[in-house]
Every structure is written in C-alpha cells, then in structure tokens.
Design a protein around this motif. Structure first.
Motif, mmCIF file in Angstrom:
data_model
loop_
_atom_site.group_PDB
_atom_site.id
_atom_site.type_symbol
_atom_site.label_atom_id
_atom_site.label_comp_id
_atom_site.label_asym_id
_atom_site.label_seq_id
_atom_site.Cartn_x
_atom_site.Cartn_y
_atom_site.Cartn_z
ATOM 1 N N ALA A 69 0.837 -1.209 0.000
ATOM 2 C CA ALA A 69 0.000 0.000 0.000
ATOM 3 C C ALA A 69 0.864 1.248 0.000
ATOM 4 N N LEU A 70 1.916 1.247 0.789
ATOM 5 C CA LEU A 70 2.827 2.397 0.810
ATOM 6 C C LEU A 70 3.520 2.577 -0.544
ATOM 7 N N ALA A 71 3.942 1.473 -1.132
ATOM 8 C CA ALA A 71 4.654 1.541 -2.418
ATOM 9 C C ALA A 71 3.755 2.061 -3.538
ATOM 10 N N TYR A 72 2.467 1.711 -3.515
ATOM 11 C CA TYR A 72 1.551 2.105 -4.584
ATOM 12 C C TYR A 72 0.664 3.292 -4.201
ATOM 13 N N ASN A 73 0.868 3.820 -2.992
ATOM 14 C CA ASN A 73 0.142 4.999 -2.533
ATOM 15 C C ASN A 73 -1.380 4.804 -2.554
ATOM 16 N N VAL A 74 -1.802 3.655 -2.049
ATOM 17 C CA VAL A 74 -3.224 3.346 -1.903
ATOM 18 C C VAL A 74 -3.439 2.815 -0.485
ATOM 19 N N SER A 75 -4.683 2.630 -0.093
ATOM 20 C CA SER A 75 -4.963 2.132 1.255
ATOM 21 C C SER A 75 -4.715 0.630 1.346
ATOM 22 N N LYS A 76 -4.545 0.156 2.583
ATOM 23 C CA LYS A 76 -4.374 -1.281 2.799
ATOM 24 C C LYS A 76 -5.613 -2.044 2.344
ATOM 25 N N SER A 77 -6.801 -1.464 2.577
ATOM 26 C CA SER A 77 -8.035 -2.136 2.146
ATOM 27 C C SER A 77 -8.077 -2.298 0.638
ATOM 28 N N THR A 78 -7.616 -1.272 -0.075
ATOM 29 C CA THR A 78 -7.606 -1.341 -1.542
ATOM 30 C C THR A 78 -6.690 -2.454 -2.008
ATOM 31 N N VAL A 79 -5.501 -2.537 -1.429
ATOM 32 C CA VAL A 79 -4.560 -3.592 -1.820
ATOM 33 C C VAL A 79 -5.168 -4.949 -1.518
ATOM 34 N N TYR A 80 -5.736 -5.107 -0.322
ATOM 35 C CA TYR A 80 -6.311 -6.395 0.042
ATOM 36 C C TYR A 80 -7.429 -6.799 -0.922
ATOM 37 N N LYS A 81 -8.313 -5.867 -1.221
ATOM 38 C CA LYS A 81 -9.396 -6.162 -2.160
ATOM 39 C C LYS A 81 -8.849 -6.450 -3.554
ATOM 40 N N ASP A 82 -7.811 -5.720 -3.939
ATOM 41 C CA ASP A 82 -7.227 -5.924 -5.267
ATOM 42 C C ASP A 82 -6.610 -7.303 -5.415
ATOM 43 N N VAL A 83 -5.872 -7.743 -4.416
ATOM 44 C CA VAL A 83 -5.064 -8.950 -4.599
ATOM 45 C C VAL A 83 -5.697 -10.221 -4.057
ATOM 46 N N THR A 84 -6.903 -10.132 -3.514
ATOM 47 C CA THR A 84 -7.587 -11.350 -3.106
ATOM 48 C C THR A 84 -8.694 -11.652 -4.106
ATOM 49 N N LEU A 85 -9.377 -12.717 -3.879
ATOM 50 C CA LEU A 85 -10.418 -13.133 -4.821
ATOM 51 C C LEU A 85 -11.578 -12.154 -4.878
ATOM 52 N N GLN A 86 -11.611 -11.170 -3.993
ATOM 53 C CA GLN A 86 -12.676 -10.167 -4.012
ATOM 54 C C GLN A 86 -12.629 -9.319 -5.275
ATOM 55 N N ASN A 87 -11.477 -9.288 -5.944
ATOM 56 C CA ASN A 87 -11.399 -8.448 -7.141
ATOM 57 C C ASN A 87 -12.314 -8.953 -8.240
ATOM 58 N N GLY A 88 -12.674 -10.221 -8.198
ATOM 59 C CA GLY A 88 -13.593 -10.764 -9.188
ATOM 60 C C GLY A 88 -14.965 -10.116 -9.128
ATOM 61 N N LEU A 89 -15.344 -9.665 -7.943
ATOM 62 C CA LEU A 89 -16.639 -8.999 -7.798
ATOM 63 C C LEU A 89 -16.655 -7.671 -8.542
ATOM 64 N N ARG A 90 -15.523 -6.963 -8.531
ATOM 65 C CA ARG A 90 -15.471 -5.649 -9.177
ATOM 66 C C ARG A 90 -15.179 -5.765 -10.671
ATOM 67 N N LEU A 91 -14.335 -6.707 -11.040
ATOM 68 C CA LEU A 91 -13.893 -6.777 -12.430
ATOM 69 C C LEU A 91 -14.682 -7.770 -13.277
ATOM 70 N N GLY A 92 -15.487 -8.593 -12.637
ATOM 71 C CA GLY A 92 -16.277 -9.552 -13.393
ATOM 72 C C GLY A 92 -15.581 -10.883 -13.593
ATOM 73 N N GLN A 93 -14.286 -10.944 -13.294
ATOM 74 C CA GLN A 93 -13.563 -12.217 -13.357
ATOM 75 C C GLN A 93 -12.363 -12.129 -12.431
ATOM 76 N N VAL A 94 -11.929 -13.283 -11.952
ATOM 77 C CA VAL A 94 -10.796 -13.328 -11.036
ATOM 78 C C VAL A 94 -9.505 -13.250 -11.842
ATOM 79 N N ILE A 95 -8.605 -12.414 -11.385
ATOM 80 C CA ILE A 95 -7.298 -12.307 -12.021
ATOM 81 C C ILE A 95 -6.435 -13.447 -11.481
ATOM 82 N N PRO A 96 -5.793 -14.237 -12.344
ATOM 83 C CA PRO A 96 -5.042 -15.416 -11.901
ATOM 84 C C PRO A 96 -3.997 -15.133 -10.818
ATOM 85 N N GLU A 97 -3.415 -13.961 -10.824
ATOM 86 C CA GLU A 97 -2.420 -13.631 -9.800
ATOM 87 C C GLU A 97 -3.010 -13.653 -8.395
#
Length: 79
Positions: A30-58
């Motif tokens: 979060a510090l490196a990308y200048n975003v909140s910890k919640s944003t990073v967590y949502k981005d990099v867990t399976l929750q991102n599929g809810l926002r993007l419509g599909q899960v990113i393999p990473e």
C-alpha cells in the motif's frame, strides 16, 4: 484515456507481482503504490472478481502466499 477496469486490472497485477516478487506485506505494498491497505487487500484477493467480473489469476498466487505466511505464524512455538 483508459477504462476504469483496465486501470484496476493493471494495478492489481502490478500489486500482485510486487507482493510475490518481494514477499512483502499488504501494508508495504500500500505504501509503495500509494493506496490504502483495504484497496490492496481487495485488489489482490479473490474479491477483485466482484469488481472486475472475473478473477485475475495472480490473486490465486497471492492467496497461497498469504495462507503460507499465516500457517507459519500458527505453527510458531510460543513456549
């Protein structure tokens, strides 16, 4: 101008590669990308599929990394 989903997808992949490559925490990412910890967590867990419509393999690799860290902490001998 990029679509919002394209920007998010690129950020998610960059964050995931950062965490796996440097074996860092959500807080450090979060510090490196200048975003909140919640944003990073949502981005990099399976929750991102809810926002993007599909899960990113990473996300699967990140989840594995987080679980391995948690298992190491649980197996810590406190005595």
């Amino acid at each position: 101008m990029q679509k919002s989903n394209d920007y998010i997808r690129e950020r998610v992949i960059a964050e995931a590669n950062y965490i796996v490559g440097k074996q860092t925490t959500v807080r450090a990412t979060a510090l490196a990308y200048n975003v909140s910890k919640s944003t990073v967590y949502k981005d990099v867990t399976l929750q991102n599929g809810l926002r993007l419509g599909q899960v990113i393999p990473e996300s699967i690799e990140i989840k594995r990394f987080f679980l391995q860290r948690r298992i190491r902490l649980w197996n810590w001998d406190w005595l």
